[in-house]
Design a protein around this motif. Sequence first.
Motif, PDB file in Angstrom:
ATOM      1  N   PRO A 109      34.923  50.390  53.534  1.00  0.00           N
ATOM      2  CA  PRO A 109      35.075  49.288  52.583  1.00  0.00           C
ATOM      3  C   PRO A 109      33.766  48.888  51.917  1.00  0.00           C
ATOM      4  O   PRO A 109      32.681  49.196  52.412  1.00  0.00           O
ATOM      5  CB  PRO A 109      35.607  48.151  53.467  1.00  0.00           C
ATOM      6  CG  PRO A 109      35.057  48.457  54.823  1.00  0.00           C
ATOM      7  CD  PRO A 109      35.028  49.943  54.942  1.00  0.00           C
ATOM      8  N   ILE A 110      33.894  48.226  50.796  1.00  0.00           N
ATOM      9  CA  ILE A 110      32.728  47.567  50.188  1.00  0.00           C
ATOM     10  C   ILE A 110      32.444  46.326  51.024  1.00  0.00           C
ATOM     11  O   ILE A 110      33.307  45.453  51.140  1.00  0.00           O
ATOM     12  CB  ILE A 110      33.024  47.168  48.728  1.00  0.00           C
ATOM     13  CG1 ILE A 110      33.378  48.398  47.886  1.00  0.00           C
ATOM     14  CG2 ILE A 110      31.844  46.434  48.127  1.00  0.00           C
ATOM     15  CD1 ILE A 110      33.863  48.060  46.498  1.00  0.00           C
ATOM     16  N   PRO A 111      31.270  46.224  51.645  1.00  0.00           N
ATOM     17  CA  PRO A 111      31.026  45.085  52.547  1.00  0.00           C
ATOM     18  C   PRO A 111      31.110  43.760  51.799  1.00  0.00           C
ATOM     19  O   PRO A 111      30.534  43.613  50.721  1.00  0.00           O
ATOM     20  CB  PRO A 111      29.621  45.354  53.085  1.00  0.00           C
ATOM     21  CG  PRO A 111      29.000  46.298  52.132  1.00  0.00           C
ATOM     22  CD  PRO A 111      30.109  47.119  51.554  1.00  0.00           C
ATOM     23  N   ILE A 134      38.746  45.231  46.648  1.00  0.00           N
ATOM     24  CA  ILE A 134      37.563  44.626  46.030  1.00  0.00           C
ATOM     25  C   ILE A 134      37.340  43.264  46.690  1.00  0.00           C
ATOM     26  O   ILE A 134      38.295  42.490  46.833  1.00  0.00           O
ATOM     27  CB  ILE A 134      37.772  44.461  44.515  1.00  0.00           C
ATOM     28  CG1 ILE A 134      37.958  45.824  43.848  1.00  0.00           C
ATOM     29  CG2 ILE A 134      36.606  43.718  43.882  1.00  0.00           C
ATOM     30  CD1 ILE A 134      38.324  45.743  42.385  1.00  0.00           C
ATOM     31  N   PRO A 135      36.108  42.966  47.135  1.00  0.00           N
ATOM     32  CA  PRO A 135      35.874  41.656  47.762  1.00  0.00           C
ATOM     33  C   PRO A 135      36.351  40.514  46.872  1.00  0.00           C
ATOM     34  O   PRO A 135      35.999  40.440  45.686  1.00  0.00           O
ATOM     35  CB  PRO A 135      34.353  41.635  47.952  1.00  0.00           C
ATOM     36  CG  PRO A 135      33.958  43.069  48.032  1.00  0.00           C
ATOM     37  CD  PRO A 135      34.894  43.789  47.104  1.00  0.00           C
ATOM     38  N   LYS A 136      37.164  39.636  47.445  1.00  0.00           N
ATOM     39  CA  LYS A 136      37.768  38.566  46.644  1.00  0.00           C
ATOM     40  C   LYS A 136      36.758  37.514  46.207  1.00  0.00           C
ATOM     41  O   LYS A 136      36.997  36.784  45.246  1.00  0.00           O
ATOM     42  CB  LYS A 136      38.907  37.916  47.428  1.00  0.00           C
ATOM     43  CG  LYS A 136      40.152  38.812  47.529  1.00  0.00           C
ATOM     44  CD  LYS A 136      41.304  38.089  48.168  1.00  0.00           C
ATOM     45  CE  LYS A 136      42.600  38.888  48.023  1.00  0.00           C
ATOM     46  NZ  LYS A 136      42.505  40.250  48.519  1.00  0.00           N
ATOM     47  N   ASN A 137      35.633  37.398  46.926  1.00  0.00           N
ATOM     48  CA  ASN A 137      34.628  36.394  46.572  1.00  0.00           C
ATOM     49  C   ASN A 137      33.606  36.943  45.584  1.00  0.00           C
ATOM     50  O   ASN A 137      32.490  36.450  45.514  1.00  0.00           O
ATOM     51  CB  ASN A 137      33.920  35.875  47.826  1.00  0.00           C
ATOM     52  CG  ASN A 137      34.852  35.087  48.724  1.00  0.00           C
ATOM     53  OD1 ASN A 137      35.781  34.443  48.223  1.00  0.00           O
ATOM     54  ND2 ASN A 137      34.623  35.140  50.025  1.00  0.00           N
ATOM     55  N   ILE A 138      33.999  37.978  44.844  1.00  0.00           N
ATOM     56  CA  ILE A 138      33.068  38.583  43.891  1.00  0.00           C
ATOM     57  C   ILE A 138      32.592  37.576  42.860  1.00  0.00           C
ATOM     58  O   ILE A 138      31.527  37.723  42.264  1.00  0.00           O
ATOM     59  CB  ILE A 138      33.734  39.803  43.206  1.00  0.00           C
ATOM     60  CG1 ILE A 138      32.704  40.684  42.516  1.00  0.00           C
ATOM     61  CG2 ILE A 138      34.834  39.362  42.249  1.00  0.00           C
ATOM     62  CD1 ILE A 138      31.863  41.467  43.468  1.00  0.00           C
ATOM     63  N   PRO A 159      41.484  41.582  42.000  1.00  0.00           N
ATOM     64  CA  PRO A 159      41.417  40.134  42.257  1.00  0.00           C
ATOM     65  C   PRO A 159      41.350  39.300  40.977  1.00  0.00           C
ATOM     66  O   PRO A 159      40.663  39.659  40.022  1.00  0.00           O
ATOM     67  CB  PRO A 159      40.149  39.971  43.095  1.00  0.00           C
ATOM     68  CG  PRO A 159      39.324  41.172  42.807  1.00  0.00           C
ATOM     69  CD  PRO A 159      40.284  42.274  42.520  1.00  0.00           C
ATOM     70  N   ASN A 160      42.072  38.216  41.011  1.00  0.00           N
ATOM     71  CA  ASN A 160      42.084  37.284  39.886  1.00  0.00           C
ATOM     72  C   ASN A 160      40.709  36.679  39.646  1.00  0.00           C
ATOM     73  O   ASN A 160      40.380  36.256  38.531  1.00  0.00           O
ATOM     74  CB  ASN A 160      43.114  36.183  40.162  1.00  0.00           C
ATOM     75  CG  ASN A 160      43.461  35.402  38.917  1.00  0.00           C
ATOM     76  OD1 ASN A 160      43.878  35.989  37.920  1.00  0.00           O
ATOM     77  ND2 ASN A 160      43.284  34.094  38.961  1.00  0.00           N
TER      78      ASN A 160
END
Length: 994
Positions: A109-111, A134-138, A159-160
């Motif tokens: 995963p992408i950390p 994709i990390p949601k907190n991007i 992610p939205n």
Amino acid sequence: MANLMTFLLSLPLFFFFLTVPPPATCSTNQTDQLSLLAIKSSLQDPQRALTSWNQSLPFCSWRGVQCRGDRVVALTLSALGLVGSLSPHIGNLSLLTNITLRDNSFQGPIPPQITLLTRLQLLDLRNNSFTGEIPKNISNCPDLVQLDFTMNLLSGAIPNELGFLPKLEVIGFSRNRFSGLIPSSIGNLTTLQRLSLGSCRLSGEIPDSLGRLRRLSFLQLSENGFTGSIPHGLFNISTIKYFDVSVNSLEGVIPSTIGVTLPNIAVLLLERNLFSGPIPSSISNASLIEWIVLSSNNFTGPVPNLERLTLIQDFFLHSNLIEDDMSFISSLTNSTKLERFDVSENMLSGSLPESLANLSVLVNMFDIHKNQIHGSIPSGIGNLVNLDVVDLSHNLLDGLIPMSMSKLSNMHNLFMGRNRFGGELPSLFGNMTLLSRIQLDGNELSGNVPSSLGSFSSLLELDLSENKFTGSIPQEIMRLSSLSIVLNLSHNALEGSIPSEVGSLRNLAALDLSSNRLSGVIPTSLSSCVSLQRLYLDENLLQGEIPAVMSSLMGLQELDLSRNNLSGSIPSFLENLKLQKLNLSFNRLQGEVPSRGVFTNVSSVSLDGNQGFCGGIGELKFPACKGAESSKGKLSTLWKILIPILVFGGLCIVVLVFLKCKKTEEKPRPVVSSDDTIGVQLLRLSYADLLKATNGFSESNVVGFGRFGSVYEAVLDDEKAIVAAVKVLNLDVRGASKTFMAECRALGGIRHRNLVKLVSVCDSVDFKGNDFKALVYEFKANGSLDKWLHNSNEDFKSLSIIQRLNIALDIAHGIKYLHFGSASSIIHGDLKPSNILLDHDMVACVGDFGLAKIASNVLPSLYESNASSFGIKGTLGYVPPEYGAFGSISMQGDVYSFGIILLEMFTNKRPTNDLFGGEVNLHRYVSSALPNGLMEIIDPELEMGGLKMEFIGSILNIGVSCSKENPRDRMPITLVENELADILAQLQPFSLDV
């Protein structure tokens, strides 16, 4: 006591901070260094790209690390062959603004710790194998300008939160495994310039909010499952240059103002959807457009005026419902960059205008097949000297084929079948020697078949059927060994005998000479056509018996000899072939009908119109053969006498041959003569010659190592600069001498374009009196296929689809020749990319400059294998499973190795890749992805688009069929060769794409 309790309670917190990376807010330059070392520790570094990452050097001088002051601000590690996961310690590099890890083999995963990098502007992870979501907190990285995750294995929903990155200019998510919809929040990204979501498995409708992306210049939504219509707002973004929504299920009408509202459009790709209505006439205002691809839709009406499209290169309109005459071609005469023109499979009518001659000289593809175009071909077509593909088939064209076509010397594919062309076939074809496919079937051509066609050394297919040709079949055509798809001369008025030169067609899959006036006997040389799958000689005047030598046509699936004057009995070998259809009707055959093989299926065999048949299965309703039992008894008695005699005689012969070979091996021979190599004249080279040619066997001349010795580059003649590769055997290695003898016997008598040529053999002594053995081969300038597939050196550029397919076909040609092309069938036993060599023109040759191969002159049956006295081991990953189980070799073992090579060529994954282990191997990895998961497994260096993915699927299917576990289930190499040739021929019109 209280202090003790406090200490004990703090222990869990202490250990937590030991195991979890410190927060970014606590980062220092020391933290940066430790974090970088942690990142390195989670990676494998086979190319030793990170050797500078050690504590003896300042970390700001490490490869790929960029600092401002003493803090890391950029990490650039592109194309270094790195393998492994991305450590969560990346989140401790708190001042990072740039992370570029593209073109490696990162997995996992992408950390999520990446979202701690609040200053991050560029995150480029393109072309890896990252998985997960994709990390949601991007959105915690508000300065992000570019996100590129193209060509990974990411899944889940997009992610939205992406819609809350106010500075984002580039989203590159193509070729992943996402699901669900495009988030409507992306429409909030007013700074977005590139949106790439091709081949992402997305579905639903394209959100209207994308119409608010007023700075968008690149839009790619191709190869998804989008439905509904294109939001009208997208057609009003004047900055768009690249517009690709191809291969979806979109519908509706294209706005009539598209050419006005998209004034900067350069690429418009709408192919393979459900669009309808007319092509907007305003398209003529898009003067910057270069590609228009509207194929495979339901567009109607006429073609708009195109005269202002001076920059257009590709115009694809095939497979629609366009109704127009061909006069619109005149509006393209100002398009001086036009290269490909395809309006096939429409309802176009009228004649080809004389203005055809004024099209761009760069045009290399002109396709108008399956329309209703009439009249003659304008003589000005000869001005288009760069034409490579011309398809005029299935129209109403008539008249003579213009002599001006003789100028089209660069053409490879000419399809003019199913028209009304008449007259003689002009001699102009003698100048078009690069042609690989000619289809002139279903016309009214007359006169003799030109013998000049015999000069087409690259010809794969020739179809002159259903014309009015007379005279005999030219011998020159029958000598065209390149023919591999079909030779079809049927339904003409040809006469005379079938030339004995037909035996030269060793690579041919289908031969159709039916419905002519051919006479004489079926030539025995036909037995050399070992690749034949379909043979049609029906409706001629052939006589005599069916030759027994045809038993060598082991790949034959359909045979039609009906309506001739053939006599004699049905040969028993026919029941041993894998025939699917057999027609022997209306001849003068007689005798017992076989009862095995194809003869067991009455729907597959036709024997009507003969007299005197008996026996066979009951459904055929022939009478029982008289005296069958007594004759069988006599034969049984005879065999009881003959078998012991034959066995004893055979044993004597084997003993005598063994003693003779043993004596030959013990006899010292300074130079192997031509007699020792089955009649092929070799150069006579001594030890001194080879010592000089290799600069004293210098290390600088070494080009490879094998199990039994080293390979040197050598210059055999200083004046002529004849370059060769010299394989010097290490005679201290057990089995080296045996290998030397085996290769001499196997290779000395064969010559083929796709086998490395044996130039000389040296069996002598060196200047110290030690035995010296060497094999001298032609040198191949472009090295091994392995280097082209897996070497990151810039000298080895990525191979195109066409190059890979040509190489695969070359290998298949070579294997088939080894198996069937000479008196002694040869099994390679160690096929792998390092044993495939490429010459200056990238022609592939099967050779042995990696681990040494061992060839066998013993011919087992196609599926059964004999134990090998040589004890072949092969190479891990390429050796078939049955070799390990039975210690034996077979032709189907070579097919297995070829299948693995084919899969490796198009996935760029070795069979020993870390991905594979246990129940998962390269075969299962590919087969599980067929047919819908190709984007996840193909080599990321291959640029794909449109129909070409279907071709890749066909190629990988062949590789899977060849590498099946059971040898009996593997595709025969003859069929492999023909399937690959057919795919290559279909790919030629798309060669610029691939």
